[in-house]
Scaffold this active site. Structure first.
Site, PDB file in Angstrom:
ATOM      1  N   ASN A   6       0.852  -1.187   0.000  1.00 46.33           N
ATOM      2  CA  ASN A   6       0.000   0.000   0.000  1.00 46.33           C
ATOM      3  C   ASN A   6       0.894   1.245   0.000  1.00 46.33           C
ATOM      4  OD1 ASN A   6      -1.411   2.263   1.096  1.00 46.33           O
ATOM      5  ND2 ASN A   6      -3.058   0.915   1.753  1.00 46.33           N
ATOM      6  N   ASP A   8      -0.039   4.467   0.021  1.00 47.27           N
ATOM      7  CA  ASP A   8      -0.699   5.688   0.517  1.00 47.27           C
ATOM      8  C   ASP A   8       0.266   6.638   1.225  1.00 47.27           C
ATOM      9  OD1 ASP A   8      -3.023   4.503  -0.319  1.00 47.27           O
ATOM     10  OD2 ASP A   8      -3.854   4.187   1.688  1.00 47.27           O
ATOM     11  N   HIS A   9       1.143   6.062   2.072  1.00 40.21           N
ATOM     12  CA  HIS A   9       1.964   6.929   2.908  1.00 40.21           C
ATOM     13  C   HIS A   9       3.072   7.640   2.147  1.00 40.21           C
ATOM     14  CE1 HIS A   9      -0.418   6.141   6.250  1.00 40.21           C
ATOM     15  NE2 HIS A   9      -0.046   4.896   6.419  1.00 40.21           N
ATOM     16  N   ARG A  17       4.288  18.479   1.979  1.00 43.30           N
ATOM     17  CA  ARG A  17       5.049  19.635   1.538  1.00 43.30           C
ATOM     18  C   ARG A  17       4.525  20.242   0.245  1.00 43.30           C
ATOM     19  NH1 ARG A  17      10.127  20.409   3.963  1.00 43.30           N
ATOM     20  NH2 ARG A  17      10.266  22.200   2.596  1.00 43.30           N
ATOM     21  N   HIS A  42      -5.502   3.612  -1.480  1.00 44.55           N
ATOM     22  CA  HIS A  42      -6.830   3.949  -0.958  1.00 44.55           C
ATOM     23  C   HIS A  42      -7.167   5.378  -1.386  1.00 44.55           C
ATOM     24  CE1 HIS A  42      -9.547   4.130   2.921  1.00 44.55           C
ATOM     25  NE2 HIS A  42     -10.185   4.523   1.834  1.00 44.55           N
ATOM     26  N   ARG A  44      -9.307   8.076  -0.644  1.00 44.92           N
ATOM     27  CA  ARG A  44     -10.270   8.477   0.386  1.00 44.92           C
ATOM     28  C   ARG A  44     -11.135   9.619  -0.132  1.00 44.92           C
ATOM     29  NH1 ARG A  44      -8.769   6.422   5.715  1.00 44.92           N
ATOM     30  NH2 ARG A  44     -10.406   7.770   6.488  1.00 44.92           N
ATOM     31  N   ARG A  48      -6.874  12.746   1.162  1.00 41.98           N
ATOM     32  CA  ARG A  48      -5.791  13.206   2.042  1.00 41.98           C
ATOM     33  C   ARG A  48      -4.428  12.652   1.624  1.00 41.98           C
ATOM     34  NH1 ARG A  48      -7.041   9.916   7.592  1.00 41.98           N
ATOM     35  NH2 ARG A  48      -9.074  10.871   7.350  1.00 41.98           N
ATOM     36  N   GLU A  69      -8.580   0.576  -2.924  1.00 44.59           N
ATOM     37  CA  GLU A  69      -9.474   0.589  -1.754  1.00 44.59           C
ATOM     38  C   GLU A  69     -10.334   1.835  -1.812  1.00 44.59           C
ATOM     39  OE1 GLU A  69      -7.345   0.653   1.873  1.00 44.59           O
ATOM     40  OE2 GLU A  69      -6.194  -1.114   1.410  1.00 44.59           O
ATOM     41  N   THR A  99      -6.721   6.199  10.226  1.00 44.99           N
ATOM     42  CA  THR A  99      -6.636   5.172   9.200  1.00 44.99           C
ATOM     43  C   THR A  99      -7.917   4.354   9.313  1.00 44.99           C
ATOM     44  OG1 THR A  99      -5.346   3.300   8.365  1.00 44.99           O
ATOM     45  CG2 THR A  99      -5.345   3.632  10.748  1.00 44.99           C
ATOM     46  N   THR A 100      -8.078   3.354   8.438  1.00 46.52           N
ATOM     47  CA  THR A 100      -9.312   2.573   8.457  1.00 46.52           C
ATOM     48  C   THR A 100      -9.461   1.851   9.791  1.00 46.52           C
ATOM     49  OG1 THR A 100      -8.831   2.201   6.133  1.00 46.52           O
ATOM     50  CG2 THR A 100     -10.682   0.978   7.063  1.00 46.52           C
ATOM     51  N   GLU A 150     -10.951  -9.392   2.913  1.00 48.49           N
ATOM     52  CA  GLU A 150      -9.683  -9.045   3.553  1.00 48.49           C
ATOM     53  C   GLU A 150      -9.975  -8.947   5.038  1.00 48.49           C
ATOM     54  OE1 GLU A 150      -7.520  -5.677   2.009  1.00 48.49           O
ATOM     55  OE2 GLU A 150      -6.360  -5.504   3.865  1.00 48.49           O
ATOM     56  N   HIS A 191      -3.664  -4.751   7.816  1.00 45.57           N
ATOM     57  CA  HIS A 191      -3.762  -3.670   8.802  1.00 45.57           C
ATOM     58  C   HIS A 191      -2.811  -3.910   9.971  1.00 45.57           C
ATOM     59  CE1 HIS A 191      -5.786   0.052   9.854  1.00 45.57           C
ATOM     60  NE2 HIS A 191      -5.374  -0.243  11.058  1.00 45.57           N
ATOM     61  N   GLY A 192      -1.861  -3.007  10.099  1.00 47.19           N
ATOM     62  CA  GLY A 192      -0.945  -3.047  11.233  1.00 47.19           C
ATOM     63  C   GLY A 192       0.107  -4.139  11.160  1.00 47.19           C
TER      64      GLY A 192
HETATM   65  N1  PXP Z   1      -5.866  -3.071   4.210  1.00 49.52           N
HETATM   66  C1  PXP Z   1      -6.802  -2.104   4.298  1.00 49.52           C
HETATM   67  C2  PXP Z   1      -8.183  -2.427   3.845  1.00 49.52           C
HETATM   68  C3  PXP Z   1      -6.492  -0.826   4.780  1.00 49.52           C
HETATM   69  O1  PXP Z   1      -7.449   0.126   4.841  1.00 49.52           O
HETATM   70  C4  PXP Z   1      -5.166  -0.557   5.166  1.00 49.52           C
HETATM   71  C5  PXP Z   1      -4.812   0.811   5.667  1.00 49.52           C
HETATM   72  O2  PXP Z   1      -4.897   1.722   4.625  1.00 49.52           O
HETATM   73  C6  PXP Z   1      -4.217  -1.579   5.027  1.00 49.52           C
HETATM   74  C7  PXP Z   1      -4.599  -2.832   4.568  1.00 49.52           C
HETATM   75  C8  PXP Z   1      -2.767  -1.364   5.344  1.00 49.52           C
HETATM   76  O3  PXP Z   1      -2.583  -1.163   6.699  1.00 49.52           O
HETATM   77  P1  PXP Z   1      -1.167  -0.702   7.234  1.00 49.52           P
HETATM   78  O4  PXP Z   1      -0.867   0.620   6.606  1.00 49.52           O
HETATM   79  O5  PXP Z   1      -1.341  -0.651   8.695  1.00 49.52           O
HETATM   80  O6  PXP Z   1      -0.171  -1.749   6.774  1.00 49.52           O
END
Ligand code: PXP
Length: 243
Positions: A6, A8-9, A17, A42, A44, A48, A69, A99-100, A150, A191-192
């Protein structure tokens, strides 16, 4: 086991910035080159991190698997039908969350969730639902027409280090995965997850996919810092030498 990173970050850092770098699309290319099997992003509702243009560019460049997502809203489903990711993962979304948090409520779903799943399937886009590891949610996901679930590993991940919680959460994930597989669903999780906790999770035999973002990007900061500092020192030296 498929690993979908993922990105996103990477977009979060870029947006902080208002620059064009780091580019999540370039990050996706590097993740795939390093062996990841697919890319997750994702979009959103508040944009963001990932933006519409990122989604278009990811679709144009990710040749293996692009998992988008999104919340189950008319706007997002229309975007999915236009952009055509390989998979859409429907997630719950609240603006105030970091986050989700939590899984989709499928067992008591609104009629719109079923309609959105139908629309995506009619467009031949694979549908995955992000759910808590609860049998009612797994069974409802199958009933509503999802091809994949998932499983939300947040509770498991947050419990890491507490043997009793970890054992309890692994048992819930295992039971949900087994029931899902019995119903013919593909089983993903996310997640996590970190390099520290993922080992125990992948002992669940029904799991075929992991979606991991935060830990990969966080680890990349430390793995990449020495090279980034050396590159900056070299650029400074080069500038000095050209005076
Ligand atoms: N799966 C889903 C559905 C999520 O919403 C997220 C967070 O965006 C993740 C996986 C990834 O989670 P993490 O960033 O904690 O690895």
């Amino acid at each position: 086991m498929r690993l979908h990173v993922n990105v996103d970050h990477v977009a979060t850092l870029r947006n902080a910035r208002g620059t064009t770098y780091p580019d999540p699309v370039e990050a996706a290319r590097m993740c795939l080159e390093a062996g990841a099997h697919g890319i997750t992003a994702h979009l959103r509702e508040d944009r963001r991190h990932i933006r519409d243009d990122d989604v278009e560019r990811l679709r144009a460049t990710v040749r293996s698997l692009f998992n988008l997502e999104m919340a189950s809203t008319d706007e997002m489903i229309a975007i999915a039908c236009r952009v055509r990711p390989d998979v859409v993962t429907l997630v719950p979304e609240r603006r105030e969350e970091r986050t989700t948090e939590g899984g989709l409520e499928v067992a008591k779903a609104s009629p719109s969730l079923r309609a959105h799943v139908d629309t995506l399937r009619a467009a031949k886009i694979k549908v995955s639902l992000f759910v808590a590891p609860e049998l009612a949610q797994v069974e409802a996901s199958h009933a509503i027409g999802a091809e994949q679930i998932e499983l939300h590993t947040g509770e498991f991940a947050h419990g890491h280090g507490d043997e009793a919680v970890e054992k309890r959460e692994l048992a819930r994930l295992q039971a949900a995965a087994a029931r899902g597989r019995e119903l013919g669903l593909e089983i993903a999780a996310g997640h996590g997850l970190t390099t520290t906790n993922v080992g125990a999770l992948v002992a669940i035999p029904e799991l075929v996919e992991l979606n991991i973002g935060h830990a990969v990007v966080a680890d990349a900061v430390f793995a990449g810092l020495p090279g980034a500092v050396r590159a900056m020192l070299a650029a400074i030296d080069k500038g000095r030498a050209q005076r």
